[in-house]
Design a protein around this motif. Structure first.
Motif, PDB file in Angstrom:
ATOM      1  N   GLU A 192       1.598   7.842 -12.626  1.00  9.57           N
ATOM      2  CA  GLU A 192       2.763   8.856 -12.171  1.00  9.57           C
ATOM      3  C   GLU A 192       4.020   8.022 -12.124  1.00  9.57           C
ATOM      4  OE1 GLU A 192       1.816  10.997  -8.613  1.00  9.57           O
ATOM      5  OE2 GLU A 192       3.563  12.279  -8.784  1.00  9.57           O
ATOM      6  N   LEU A 252       7.204  16.039  -0.169  1.00 10.10           N
ATOM      7  CA  LEU A 252       5.915  16.943  -0.538  1.00 10.10           C
ATOM      8  C   LEU A 252       6.313  18.312  -0.025  1.00 10.10           C
ATOM      9  CD1 LEU A 252       3.370  14.440   0.960  1.00 10.10           C
ATOM     10  CD2 LEU A 252       3.889  14.778  -1.407  1.00 10.10           C
ATOM     11  N   GLY A 281       0.737  -1.257  -0.012  1.00 11.14           N
ATOM     12  CA  GLY A 281       0.120   0.006  -0.224  1.00 11.14           C
ATOM     13  C   GLY A 281       0.834   1.237   0.008  1.00 11.14           C
ATOM     14  N   ILE A 282       1.921   1.165  -0.346  1.00 13.35           N
ATOM     15  CA  ILE A 282       2.857   2.472  -0.536  1.00 13.35           C
ATOM     16  C   ILE A 282       3.175   2.692  -2.027  1.00 13.35           C
ATOM     17  CG2 ILE A 282       5.152   3.330   0.003  1.00 13.35           C
ATOM     18  CD1 ILE A 282       5.091   0.768   2.189  1.00 13.35           C
ATOM     19  N   GLY A 283       3.053   3.990  -2.392  1.00 14.36           N
ATOM     20  CA  GLY A 283       3.341   4.141  -3.740  1.00 14.36           C
ATOM     21  C   GLY A 283       2.331   5.214  -4.295  1.00 14.36           C
ATOM     22  N   LEU A 284       2.850   5.872  -5.551  1.00  8.87           N
ATOM     23  CA  LEU A 284       2.338   6.682  -6.372  1.00  8.87           C
ATOM     24  C   LEU A 284       1.231   5.720  -7.189  1.00  8.87           C
ATOM     25  CD1 LEU A 284       5.319   8.928  -7.225  1.00  8.87           C
ATOM     26  CD2 LEU A 284       3.651   9.113  -5.442  1.00  8.87           C
ATOM     27  N   SER A 285       0.513   6.653  -7.914  1.00 10.78           N
ATOM     28  CA  SER A 285      -0.475   5.789  -8.832  1.00 10.78           C
ATOM     29  C   SER A 285       0.386   5.273  -9.988  1.00 10.78           C
ATOM     30  CB  SER A 285      -1.293   6.862  -9.204  1.00 10.78           C
ATOM     31  OG  SER A 285      -0.882   8.097 -10.125  1.00 10.78           O
ATOM     32  N   PHE A 308       8.516   8.655   0.664  1.00 10.15           N
ATOM     33  CA  PHE A 308       7.569   9.316   0.475  1.00 10.15           C
ATOM     34  C   PHE A 308       7.048  10.197   1.559  1.00 10.15           C
ATOM     35  CE2 PHE A 308       6.547   5.921  -2.332  1.00 10.15           C
ATOM     36  CZ  PHE A 308       6.840   6.526  -3.611  1.00 10.15           C
ATOM     37  N   ALA A 319      -3.178   9.398  -4.653  1.00 12.82           N
ATOM     38  CA  ALA A 319      -1.654   8.570  -4.172  1.00 12.82           C
ATOM     39  C   ALA A 319      -0.806   9.504  -4.369  1.00 12.82           C
ATOM     40  CB  ALA A 319      -1.930   7.363  -5.207  1.00 12.82           C
ATOM     41  N   GLY A 320      -1.011  10.696  -4.773  1.00 11.90           N
ATOM     42  CA  GLY A 320       0.318  11.537  -5.094  1.00 11.90           C
ATOM     43  C   GLY A 320       1.255  11.718  -3.656  1.00 11.90           C
ATOM     44  N   GLY A 321       0.566  11.461  -2.453  1.00 19.73           N
ATOM     45  CA  GLY A 321       1.171  11.622  -1.380  1.00 19.73           C
ATOM     46  C   GLY A 321       2.001  10.042  -0.829  1.00 19.73           C
ATOM     47  N   GLY A 322       2.061   9.096  -1.715  1.00 20.02           N
ATOM     48  CA  GLY A 322       2.764   8.250  -1.708  1.00 20.02           C
ATOM     49  C   GLY A 322       1.935   7.072  -0.581  1.00 20.02           C
ATOM     50  N   ALA A 323       0.828   7.202  -0.209  1.00 19.09           N
ATOM     51  CA  ALA A 323       0.190   6.358   0.810  1.00 19.09           C
ATOM     52  C   ALA A 323      -0.954   6.095   0.068  1.00 19.09           C
ATOM     53  CB  ALA A 323      -0.222   6.967   1.875  1.00 19.09           C
ATOM     54  N   GLU A 350      -2.723  18.360  -9.268  1.00 17.75           N
ATOM     55  CA  GLU A 350      -2.069  17.419  -9.372  1.00 17.75           C
ATOM     56  C   GLU A 350      -2.393  16.319 -10.611  1.00 17.75           C
ATOM     57  OE1 GLU A 350      -1.064  14.810  -6.031  1.00 17.75           O
ATOM     58  OE2 GLU A 350      -0.123  16.281  -5.054  1.00 17.75           O
ATOM     59  N   LYS A 391       9.773  10.834  -3.051  1.00 20.80           N
ATOM     60  CA  LYS A 391       9.120  12.084  -3.258  1.00 20.80           C
ATOM     61  C   LYS A 391       9.042  12.930  -2.105  1.00 20.80           C
ATOM     62  CE  LYS A 391       4.853  13.678  -5.351  1.00 20.80           C
ATOM     63  NZ  LYS A 391       3.878  13.081  -5.911  1.00 20.80           N
TER      64      LYS A 391
END
Lengths: 734, 275
Positions: free
Chosen positions: A343, A370, A336-340, A662, B14-18, B230, A368
């Motif tokens: 991306e 923020l 459950g970790i990661g960008l889409s 992240f 999902a841009g925050g990585g979680a 985003e 990444k």
């Protein structure tokens, strides 16, 4: 439906209801009163057996024909005859029919004519339910009916006042009847008990039932009401009458469910639609949304570089430094970790672009961070050995330039006036580590969004790392933004970012034990560096650990980055000794350097130390290890989450492992952040009894002092008296 | 965020990585539906996840006919079995505010009051209460705090009917891009606090059916939200800096919006120093 062309459009359809009333006025007077068409038109909808309805039609036609006759019948009525009476009369007639036919009352003019023909009455009775329908329609109707009534009224106005009564009512019924048939033809049957309009036509319901239904008053009231509804708003220019008509049109066209709940919104929509149309000839400037620009940039990622030939490509594929971002993303996604995915793929392509531009030996997607306005996507690279030096030189040039500026400023100040020279000597600056070693082992490139140009971060200095530990600031997303903090940070956001990256990397870059091993010849290095050996290599005989092992014990993970010492370097270096070695003109410093030389050599944990030795924060362990799933343990991936650096993760599965970050780029602190206090104010001058102002004595002290003094004086005088005498004598002698 | 649109919504935040693992996504797709059936909720929201040291809490919220009414909250450790949480009271929230540090991931874990003055201790002792707080209680309080402080919706997404209940606005077509970038277009989806203190002049411009909540623009401290475009400018993402981990998304000119929390359940008390 067979409609004569001159026939006004059906009233039951509100769309046509918008039509100008004046038009109908024109049509109606010209129309022959005995025109049978409206009645024939209902023929196909007749529910009665054919012959009966035909019969009835015949009757109706016949009845319609002598309309002039009807007028003549009514005309002789006394001018002062109360219409109410007439109605009463009609009611008696109506009573002959089945109960529940009260609506008939208004239709009596026709009925009067029917009455004499007993024969037809039977057929007429058959029609009862239908007429009932017509009536119900009339009463249940909305403003259109009113409109029509007032129309007739206006028509009637041109006639003799006495005549006006009867024809009007006749017309009314006529119109009503016609309406009904058309409405019926459109499919609306009688109102059923569950329908909203049901019951409105029952006697006693109408507000007029208990009043004296003076047609004059009614007409007048209706006229007034309509006139009121037709008043245009002074602000919007609309009138309620048209607006209601438009609304009803919309409702009947669209037939939404639960109309009554959303009637306000429909009203709003109708008003909106009114203003949609732009009537001037100027064209709107085409709006260019930011998403189009962004799309353009991303599109560029997907275009193949033209310059590269196929041969070169083939060569590159052999030892491509490009990491498989998607594969890494897949493993992290298991936890459950990661960008889409989109991306990740864009970053993948952006890294490829970076590699094609820069002479890069190894490359990795670091993570990444923020920011407030934009985010940073960070790539960790190592240059080819030859290229690295060039870069180094550039860096030095920049730094020298920076120093030069500082010196100039100092000189300027000195020229203006010459303040007393400070005896303060700043502690020697800890030199930064060479590129390719320690905290500067890797070079970092950042960009705000995949597709935007990559920017190289400057290498980090120990002072920046030391200061970064003391501050906690959000990143803005602009590399040139100043870092406003206390203690002041030496550099802008790019430097701060680089310092945080160095700290995060040192703390959280881990690998399964045995993946890396030290190089064979190691003796010399150990002597040199206090922090242990600096280099390692991949172990070719690495035996992958099972997920259970990796999760159960943290000692199966090791750091493969040197930890950063308090000094801000990975390899400890005595700044004072260094200055000695560097000779230079400052010989004085050597003397001073000897004093604090007691500084102990800082020793960090050596490279490839197991993670289990990481200190936790209070009761919180440094790492949390979990398998990605408990349901399918055979294919689970071992995931480590850092609790010291929330947002730093590592995974391992078989021979594959990777680290990623992240987050916001801050270390976890259970206690609140307390910025360092400013140092105590420096003394302006040396304090001492010579300079310090003495305290004023109090009255008591003064009195006591006086008393003591007097006593002393008295004692002295006694002695002195004698002396004085002697003195006097002496003086006298002189 | 709405349970029905969970997969699409997770992609957008999902841009925050979680996010959620494929396993959790799949199981939520089923278990949230069953939750809706068993508890007779009209809507189920996936609220997010609080990461503990040893485990994570997954949290869902159930809504009744009045959307603004207090929501039922449920938590789960594995996304399969859900347990209903008791409603949060002021006492619980006040107690839990004193606790610091990470969640443990064990609902029966007991915290001791770290700093407690003797008076309080005596009083509590007299009341027969223990000086322990269960993690479950802390969870209730934290969710309540987060919902109250940073649970947000776009302006116009909900309407207050003349009868006083709050419903989704079926005519909501999304904010325009320019509006979506302003904090004033977003509302706290809780009982308004500042609305009553507004002057008549300010209130005059408000539409009582849509502007019945507090907007974000006067949040304290100033700048406790980041607003970013985003995914190439197609989605507006708001992140709370006060509760790091709370992400709100809205695709302008569509009905897609929602918020989700992926974090440690700790308030960022250092915020004033970090801006």
């Amino acid at each position: 439906m067979a409609e004569p062309p001159e026939e006004p459009p059906p009233q039951a359809v509100p769309r046509e209801g918008q039509e100008e009333p004046g038009l109908r006025e024109h049509l109606w007077p010209g129309r022959s009163p005995d025109q049978p068409e409206p009645y024939t038109s209902h023929q196909p909808q007749q529910s009665e057996p054919g012959p009966v309805s035909y019969e009835y039609q015949g009757v109706r036609q016949g009845a319609d024909q002598p309309q002039g006759l009807r007028k003549s019948i009514y005309q002789p009525r006394a001018p002062d005859q109360d219409p109410y009476q007439a109605q009463d009369q009609r009611e008696t007639v109506g009573q002959t029919h089945a109960p529940g036919q009260a609506p008939y009352q208004s239709q009596t003019p026709v009925q009067h004519l029917y009455h004499p023909w007993g024969a037809e009455q039977a057929s007429y009775k058959l029609q009862v339910p239908e007429i009932n329908i017509s009536q119900s329609y009339t009463l249940g109707q909305d403003s259109h009916q009113e409109a029509r009534q007032s129309m007739y009224q206006s028509y009637a106005l041109g006639l003799d006042p006495y005549q006006a009564e009867e024809p009007k009512s006749a017309y009314q019924t006529y119109a009503v009847g016609r309406d009904h048939y058309q409405a019926y033809g459109r499919g609306h049957g009688p109102y059923q008990p569950h329908e909203p309009g049901y019951g409105l036509y029952q006697p006693g319901y109408s507000p007029y039932d208990d009043q004296i239904p003076d047609p004059n008053f009614r007409m007048l009231a209706i006229q007034n009401a309509k006139a009121y509804l037709l008043q245009s708003s002074t602000t919007s220019g609309l009138n309620l009458y048209d607006h209601l008509a438009n609304m009803l049109t919309k409702i009947l066209d669209e037939q939404p469910t639960n109309v009554v709940d959303i009637i306000e919104n429909i009203s709003k929509d109708v008003k909106w639609a009114q203003f949609r149309k732009k009537m001037d000839t100027l064209r709107d400037e085409h709006e260019i949304l930011p998403k189009f620009e962004a799309a353009e940039k991303r599109k560029a990622l997907f275009l193949k570089a033209n310059g590269e030939g196929d041969e070169e490509l083939e060569e590159e594929i052999g030892e491509m430094p490009l990491p498989n971002v998607m594969e890494t993303a897949f493993y992290f996604e298991q936890a459950g970790i990661g960008l889409s995915k989109d991306e990740s793929y864009h970053i993948f392509l952006a890294l490829k672009k970076l590699i094609s531009v820069q002479p890069i030996q190894t490359c990795r997607f670091w993570g990444k961070i923020l920011g407030l306005e934009m985010n940073y996507i960070i790539a960790e690279v190592q240059y080819h050995e030859g290229e690295e030096e060039e870069e180094t030189e550039e860096d030095e040039v920049i730094e020298e330039g920076g120093k030069g500026v500082g010196e100039d400023e100092d000189e300027d100040e000195e020229k203006e006036d010459e303040p007393p020279k400070s005896t303060y000597k700043p502690p020697p600056v800890v030199p930064k580590e060479e590129n390719g070693t320690g905290a500067n082992k890797f070079v970092y490139f950042v960009c705000n969004e995949p597709g935007k140009p990559w920017v190289k971060l400057p290498s980090v200095t120990p002072a920046q790392i030391v200061c970064a530990r003391k501050i906690k600031k959000f990143f803005t997303g602009r590399l040139d933004a100043p870092v406003v903090s206390f203690p002041p940070f030496p550099g802008n956001e790019a430097n701060y970012l680089r310092a945080q990256i160095a700290r995060i990397s040192a703390g959280t870059q881990i690998s399964p034990i045995g993946f890396y091993q030290f190089a064979e010849e190691e003796g010399e290095e150990e002597e040199e560096g206090g922090g242990g050996r600096e280099t390692y290599e991949e172990n070719p005989d690495f035996q992958p650990l099972s997920v259970a092992e990796l999760v159960d014990s943290l000692s199966t993970w090791v750091h493969h980055r040197q930890s950063i010492l308090k000094q801000g370097r990975c390899v400890w270096l005595n700044p004072f000794q260094k200055s000695e070695e560097e000779e230079e003109e400052e010989n004085e410093e050597d003397e001073k350097a000897e004093e604090p030389d007691e500084q102990q050599q800082e020793i960090g944990p050596p490279l490839l130390t197991p993670v289990s030795e990481d200190e936790g924060i209070q009761n919180i362990p440094a790492w949390t290890a979990q398998p990605s799933t408990n349901l399918i343990p055979q294919y689970a991936v071992a995931i480590l989450r850092s609790n010291r650096w929330p947002g730093a993760y590592a995974f391992a599965s078989g021979k594959k492992f990777d680290n990623i970050y992240f987050g916001w780029g801050h270390k976890y602190s259970p206690e609140n952040h307390a910025p360092a206090l400013p140092p105590p104010v420096q003394a302006e001058y040396p304090r001492g009894p010579e300079i310090t102002e003495t305290r004023d004595p109090t009255l008591e002290e003064e009195l006591a002092f006086k008393a003591a003094k007097e006593e002393a004086l008295a004692a002295a005088e006694e002695e002195e008296d004698e002396e004085d005498v002697e003195d006097d004598e002496e003086e006298d002698d002189d | 965020m709405e349970a029905a649109s969970l997969p699409a919504a997770l992609e957008l935040v999902a841009g925050g990585g979680a996010g959620l693992s494929p396993e959790k996504r799949a199981v939520l797709g089923a278990s949230l539906l069953l939750l809706q059936r068993d508890y007779r909720f009209e809507r189920v929201w996936f609220w997010g996840c609080i990461q503990g040291v040893r485990g994570a809490y997954y949290i869902a919220e159930g809504l009744g006919p009045d959307r603004a009414a207090p929501r039922s909250r449920l938590y789960s450790l594995n996304c399969v079995e859900w347990s209903l949480l008791p409603p949060a009271t002021e006492d619980i929230v006040a107690q839990a505010e004193q606790l610091k540090g990470r969640f443990q991931g064990d609902p029966s874990f007991e915290y001791e009051y770290t700093e407690i003055n003797t008076e309080d201790a005596e009083r509590l002792f007299e009341d027969g209460k223990e000086l322990m707080i269960k993690e479950e209680t802390r969870l209730v309080a934290t969710i309540e705090q987060i919902d109250r402080a940073v649970g947000i919706i776009p302006r116009g997404a909900f309407v207050k009917t003349p009868l006083g209940s709050v419903h989704e606005n079926r005519n909501f077509e999304g904010l325009s891009l320019t509006e979506a970038k302003k904090l004033s277009s977003y509302f706290h989806f809780t009982e308004p606090v500042n609305l009553k203190n507004k002057t008549l002049l300010e209130k005059a411009l408000l539409d009582p059916s849509t502007d019945f909540l507090d907007s974000l623009e006067h949040d304290i401290p100033q700048g406790s939200w980041t607003v970013q475009l985003e995914k190439g400018g197609t989605v507006v993402v708001l992140r709370s800096l006060l509760w790091l981990g709370l992400t709100f998304y809205h695709v302008p000119t569509t009905k897609q919006y929602g918020y989700v929390y992926f974090g440690t359940g700790e308030k960022n008390l250092d915020l004033p120093f970090m801006l």
